[in-house]
Scaffold this active site. Structure first.
Site, PDB file in Angstrom:
ATOM      1  N   THR A 189     -10.020   0.044  -9.490  1.00 47.16           N
ATOM      2  CA  THR A 189      -9.085  -0.755  -8.652  1.00 47.16           C
ATOM      3  C   THR A 189      -9.285  -2.001  -9.729  1.00 47.16           C
ATOM      4  O   THR A 189      -9.919  -2.068 -10.552  1.00 47.16           O
ATOM      5  CB  THR A 189      -9.379  -1.193  -7.237  1.00 47.16           C
ATOM      6  OG1 THR A 189      -9.453   0.275  -6.453  1.00 47.16           O
ATOM      7  CG2 THR A 189      -8.360  -2.144  -6.684  1.00 47.16           C
ATOM      8  N   ASP A 226      -7.998   8.159   0.422  1.00 47.80           N
ATOM      9  CA  ASP A 226      -8.341   7.182   1.392  1.00 47.80           C
ATOM     10  C   ASP A 226      -8.167   7.103   2.821  1.00 47.80           C
ATOM     11  O   ASP A 226      -8.769   6.465   3.752  1.00 47.80           O
ATOM     12  CB  ASP A 226      -7.887   5.913   0.831  1.00 47.80           C
ATOM     13  CG  ASP A 226      -8.920   5.167  -0.205  1.00 47.80           C
ATOM     14  OD1 ASP A 226      -9.951   5.464  -0.391  1.00 47.80           O
ATOM     15  OD2 ASP A 226      -8.248   4.008  -0.782  1.00 47.80           O
ATOM     16  N   ARG A 256       0.896  -1.083   0.075  1.00 45.47           N
ATOM     17  CA  ARG A 256      -0.111  -0.134  -0.058  1.00 45.47           C
ATOM     18  C   ARG A 256       0.909   1.302  -0.169  1.00 45.47           C
ATOM     19  O   ARG A 256       1.903   1.366   0.513  1.00 45.47           O
ATOM     20  CB  ARG A 256      -0.967   0.025   1.418  1.00 45.47           C
ATOM     21  CG  ARG A 256      -2.039   1.038   1.472  1.00 45.47           C
ATOM     22  CD  ARG A 256      -3.004   0.798   0.466  1.00 45.47           C
ATOM     23  NE  ARG A 256      -4.037   1.617   0.874  1.00 45.47           N
ATOM     24  CZ  ARG A 256      -5.204   2.036   0.060  1.00 45.47           C
ATOM     25  NH1 ARG A 256      -5.245   1.626  -1.177  1.00 45.47           N
ATOM     26  NH2 ARG A 256      -6.267   2.569   0.595  1.00 45.47           N
ATOM     27  N   SER A 292      -7.745   0.809   3.526  1.00 45.94           N
ATOM     28  CA  SER A 292      -8.461   0.418   1.973  1.00 45.94           C
ATOM     29  C   SER A 292      -9.389  -0.665   2.341  1.00 45.94           C
ATOM     30  O   SER A 292      -9.726  -1.158   3.453  1.00 45.94           O
ATOM     31  CB  SER A 292      -7.148  -0.362   1.509  1.00 45.94           C
ATOM     32  OG  SER A 292      -7.524  -0.842   0.188  1.00 45.94           O
TER      33      SER A 292
END
Ligand code: GLY
Length: 570
Positions: free
Chosen positions: A381, A423, A103, A452
């Site tokens: 995504t 996010d 991430r 996430s």
């Protein structure tokens, strides 16, 4: 020879029996199956590239590296080297599952109030557009780390197909043509981006060839120099220059300091199966676990996949689980995530007890929140899953967040930067672009990973993988994966039906039950309304990729018909 023919027949027969066993309630079409390897991705080009790696003797991780790089070229709305993601990997030799966290992180100079003005109000689009929205990319480090631990082929060899694809280009298909048309305005904001995706002042269209020479050279540097080809040297110079030109924060130190992290997957049982999914900083595994465990004791015999009472209890389980998401989850290196407590049977029992079969709970009584944020929601995504002939499995989801991320291409490096900073909970209580709200656990801090919903998942049947699956869709990823698991295991759908079936979604706030338009008839909707649900129809969403591995290594898969992905094997 005779013996071989007989045993192969038996192998097939037994495998079909195994498939039927899991598809007992459906009008089964036994789908195309393979024994040596299978790949499901969002792009036919990427699937073919990955399959070639498997055919050439590469393992599932080798193929995942090749696919990850290929998608960065041929699926620019989400495929990336400028973003980050998560992978679950089943190692057939050791019989274990590991989780890799690559991430993005907040740059070292990021701060809690960086997207707020002097009055404490959110500065519009500041966490979504341009260099300032980007977290430190993790994809290249993630793919390299996977390869270092599990890969068997030469690193450059794995990047070569993507390098060639970027260099010679490819003709846009209808899907990408439509995406470019949809985002033409946003993609024209930054001249660096326009240079790549526009020709003679117009965004590329059907029949045009997308050639990405700068991206080919960046991939070539990564192929030759590994991590140094991205996190230092020429590419790092280009990223830092782009930050300076466009008001971003990522520094040389941020790039040099980026590390992917191996984490313990979230594990829970559902019926007789073991489910493994992504732990924090993804909420995916925990919330998937809460939803499935809350639903597990309900008697499904009286339900069909679109039965209003089933949809109602599913939505109520989601309401309870997503309320926990907002409060408790964030980067585990910065905040305590009560994962075990949230999946504790007694806690889940107390949550289940809140479900009334006849009527909805009120989200504002379960937790507090603000109304839905009115931005165009994107969900770009992408997920892919791969199994090889030795039984290794990769389930990987990665992203640049919105479609085409921050919309900013790093000049001369040719890749899009993520807008993953959105996010974070940029102001507690204010929804992000998925309408999700968050609190302290997900506040911005230097070096922290933003929460996430990505949920790469592997379902085990005893000691062998049964399913690998995942999806895009922001907050809707988790409900997409949960419904896929239920539709396969409880409703006995075959894989094609699993990817096709209409979806519905609830995430606590906004207090709305979203239904895919055209998927549910008027009687179902009226029943749900009578139970108190606020219903909103929305366009079809997500892009589920799923593979099944049966006994004797029979492999099947399916790619979501909502987009143009491809499953293939050999
Ligand atoms: N950016 C979407 C997610 O990570 O859930």
């Amino acid at each position: 020879m005779k013996r071989f023919v007989l045993s192969r027949r038996w192998r097939i027969l037994l495998s079909i029996v195994a498939v039927l066993q899991f598809a007992a309630c459906d009008s089964v079409t036994v789908e195309k199956y393979h024994y040596n390897g299978i790949i499901a991705t969002a792009s036919p080009i990427a699937t073919d590239i990955g399959l070639n790696i498997l055919r050439d003797g590469g393992n599932a991780v080798d193929a995942a590296v090749a696919v990850g790089c290929a998608l960065a070229v041929c699926y620019p709305e989400a495929g990336n080297i400028g973003g980050g993601g998560f992978a679950l990997i089943y190692d057939a030799d050791l019989g274990n599952i590991t989780a890799l966290d690559f991430r993005e992180t907040a740059p070292a100079s990021a701060s809690r109030k960086m997207y707020l003005d002097s009055r404490g109000e959110v500065i519009a689009s500041s966490s979504l557009l341009g260099a300032g929205a980007a977290g430190v990319p993790g994809t290249v480090a993630g793919l390299f780390e996977m390869w270092k631990k599990y890969g068997s082929m030469d690193w450059y060899r794995l990047l070569e197909p993507a390098i060639k694809l970027a260099d010679t280009g490819f003709i846009l298909d209808a899907y990408l043509t439509n995406k470019f048309a949809e985002y033409a305005k946003d993609l024209s904001i930054f001249p660096e981006t326009k240079k790549v995706f526009f020709k003679n002042g117009a965004v590329l269209g059907q029949g045009d060839r997308l050639v990405q020479t700068d991206l080919a050279m960046t991939l070539e540097r990564i192929g030759l120099d590994g991590l140094d080809g991205f996190y230092s040297g020429t590419t790092a110079d280009m990223i830092v220059q782009s930050m300076q030109n466009n008001g971003g924060l990522i520094s040389y130190e941020d790039l040099a300091g980026y590390r992917p992290l191996w984490r313990e997957p979230v594990h829970f049982t559902f019926d007789s199966l073991d489910v493994y999914s992504m732990p924090p900083p993804s909420s995916g595994g925990v919330i998937l676990g809460e939803i499935l465990k809350i639903l597990e004791p309900f008697n499904f015999i009286k339900y069909t996949p679109s039965h209003p009472e089933y949809m109602h209890i599913f939505a109520e389980a989601c309401r309870l689980a997503y309320a926990d998401r907002a409060v408790h989850l964030g980067d585990p290196d910065f905040t305590v995530n009560p994962v075990l407590e949230l999946l504790d049977p007694q806690y889940l029992e107390s949550r289940r007890a809140l479900i009334n079969l006849q009527s909805t709970a009120n989200s504002s009584e379960i937790g507090s929140g603000l109304p839905e944020k009115s931005v165009v929601e994107s969900e770009s995504t992408t997920h892919f899953c791969i199994a090889d002939k030795s039984g290794n499995v990769v389930s990987l989801t990665y992203t640049i967040n919105a479609s085409f991320g921050s919309k900013l291409v790093v000049d001369s490096a040719g890749f899009l930067l993520n807008n993953e900073m959105d996010d974070f909970s940029i102001k507690p209580g204010v929804p992000n672009m998925y309408g999700l709200i968050g609190g302290k656990a997900n506040e911005i801090e230097p070096g922290k990973r933003m929460l996430s919903s990505m949920s790469p998942t592997i379902v085990m049947n005893g000691d062998r993988p049964l399913l690998a699956l995942g999806a895009p869709g922001g907050s809707k990823i988790i409900t997409t994966v949960a419904q896929a698991i239920i539709n396969f295991t409880r409703f006995g759908m075959n894989l094609q039906k699993v990817v096709e079936h209409p979806r519905f979604h609830h995430q606590w706030l906004p207090d709305t039950l979203y239904l895919e338009v055209g998927g549910f008839d008027i009687n179902i909707k009226q029943d749900l309304i009578s139970r108190g649900h606020l219903i909103k129809e929305r366009e079809p969403y997500s892009d589920l990729q799923i593979i099944y591995i049966g006994s004797n290594r029979l492999m099947m898969g399916a790619s979501d018909p909502r987009k143009d992905g491809k499953t293939a094997g050999y």
